[in-house]
Write a protein that holds these residues in place. Structure first.
Motif, PDB file in Angstrom:
ATOM      1  N   GLU A 150      -8.279 -75.319 -15.267  1.00  0.00           N
ATOM      2  CA  GLU A 150      -9.284 -76.337 -15.596  1.00  0.00           C
ATOM      3  C   GLU A 150      -9.125 -76.818 -17.034  1.00  0.00           C
ATOM      4  O   GLU A 150      -9.236 -78.015 -17.314  1.00  0.00           O
ATOM      5  N   VAL A 151      -8.881 -75.876 -17.926  1.00  0.00           N
ATOM      6  CA  VAL A 151      -8.702 -76.226 -19.339  1.00  0.00           C
ATOM      7  C   VAL A 151      -7.464 -77.108 -19.494  1.00  0.00           C
ATOM      8  O   VAL A 151      -7.492 -78.110 -20.214  1.00  0.00           O
ATOM      9  N   GLU A 152      -6.384 -76.758 -18.810  1.00  0.00           N
ATOM     10  CA  GLU A 152      -5.172 -77.566 -18.875  1.00  0.00           C
ATOM     11  C   GLU A 152      -5.399 -78.956 -18.295  1.00  0.00           C
ATOM     12  O   GLU A 152      -4.851 -79.941 -18.795  1.00  0.00           O
ATOM     13  N   GLN A 153      -6.177 -79.056 -17.230  1.00  0.00           N
ATOM     14  CA  GLN A 153      -6.493 -80.353 -16.647  1.00  0.00           C
ATOM     15  C   GLN A 153      -7.274 -81.213 -17.640  1.00  0.00           C
ATOM     16  O   GLN A 153      -7.015 -82.412 -17.779  1.00  0.00           O
ATOM     17  N   MET A 154      -8.225 -80.611 -18.328  1.00  0.00           N
ATOM     18  CA  MET A 154      -8.995 -81.343 -19.337  1.00  0.00           C
ATOM     19  C   MET A 154      -8.082 -81.809 -20.461  1.00  0.00           C
ATOM     20  O   MET A 154      -8.177 -82.956 -20.907  1.00  0.00           O
ATOM     21  N   GLU A 199      -5.225 -86.106 -23.272  1.00  0.00           N
ATOM     22  CA  GLU A 199      -3.949 -86.656 -23.751  1.00  0.00           C
ATOM     23  C   GLU A 199      -3.712 -88.046 -23.166  1.00  0.00           C
ATOM     24  O   GLU A 199      -3.311 -88.968 -23.886  1.00  0.00           O
ATOM     25  N   ASP A 200      -3.968 -88.206 -21.877  1.00  0.00           N
ATOM     26  CA  ASP A 200      -3.800 -89.514 -21.237  1.00  0.00           C
ATOM     27  C   ASP A 200      -4.756 -90.552 -21.826  1.00  0.00           C
ATOM     28  O   ASP A 200      -4.375 -91.702 -22.055  1.00  0.00           O
ATOM     29  N   LEU A 201      -5.983 -90.145 -22.079  1.00  0.00           N
ATOM     30  CA  LEU A 201      -6.962 -91.055 -22.652  1.00  0.00           C
ATOM     31  C   LEU A 201      -6.577 -91.436 -24.081  1.00  0.00           C
ATOM     32  O   LEU A 201      -6.699 -92.599 -24.470  1.00  0.00           O
ATOM     33  N   PHE A 226      -8.800 -72.387 -28.163  1.00  0.00           N
ATOM     34  CA  PHE A 226      -8.271 -73.608 -27.550  1.00  0.00           C
ATOM     35  C   PHE A 226      -9.396 -74.566 -27.187  1.00  0.00           C
ATOM     36  O   PHE A 226      -9.296 -75.772 -27.402  1.00  0.00           O
ATOM     37  N   LEU A 227     -10.484 -74.041 -26.639  1.00  0.00           N
ATOM     38  CA  LEU A 227     -11.619 -74.890 -26.277  1.00  0.00           C
ATOM     39  C   LEU A 227     -12.234 -75.544 -27.508  1.00  0.00           C
ATOM     40  O   LEU A 227     -12.674 -76.695 -27.449  1.00  0.00           O
TER      41      LEU A 227
END
Length: 86
Positions: A5-9, A14-16, A59-60
C-alpha cells in the motif's frame, strides 16, 4: 498498512508530481487530485498515530512531506485557475 500500500501511494505521488511538472492537469483534474491527496494525508496520519515499525514510519513521514508539498502546489495553481471555477 502494508508495504504494498505504501509503495502504491509512493507511485501515485510520483505520477502526480510528474503531471504537475508537465502542467498536464486541468483545473477540475487538480481539484480531484487535491481531494485524493487530502484522503492520503489522513490515511498516513492515522497510520503514524498508531505507531509502526521505525523504517516504515520514517518512510511514511517522508511521504507525508511530499504529499503536503503537492497539496500546496495544487492549491496555488488552483488559485490561478479562476476561469474554471463555478
Amino acid at each position: 498498512m502494508t508495504w504494498w500500500e505504501v509503495e502504491q501511494m509512493a507511485g501515485y505521488i510520483e505520477d502526480l508530481e510528474q503531471a504537475m511538472d508537465e502542467w498536464s492537469l486541468s483545473g477540475p483534474q487538480m481539484r480531484r487530485e487535491q481531494q485524493t491527496i487530502d484522503t492520503l494525508i489522513d490515511k498516513i496520519q492515522r497510520r503514524l498515530e498508531q505507531g509502526d515499525e521505525d523504517d516504515r514510519k520514517a518512510f511514511l513521514m517522508q511521504l507525508t512531506e511530499h504529499v503536503e508539498q503537492l497539496r500546496q502546489q495544487l492549491a496555488e495553481r488552483l488559485k490561478r485557475d479562476l476561469p474554471d471555477r463555478r
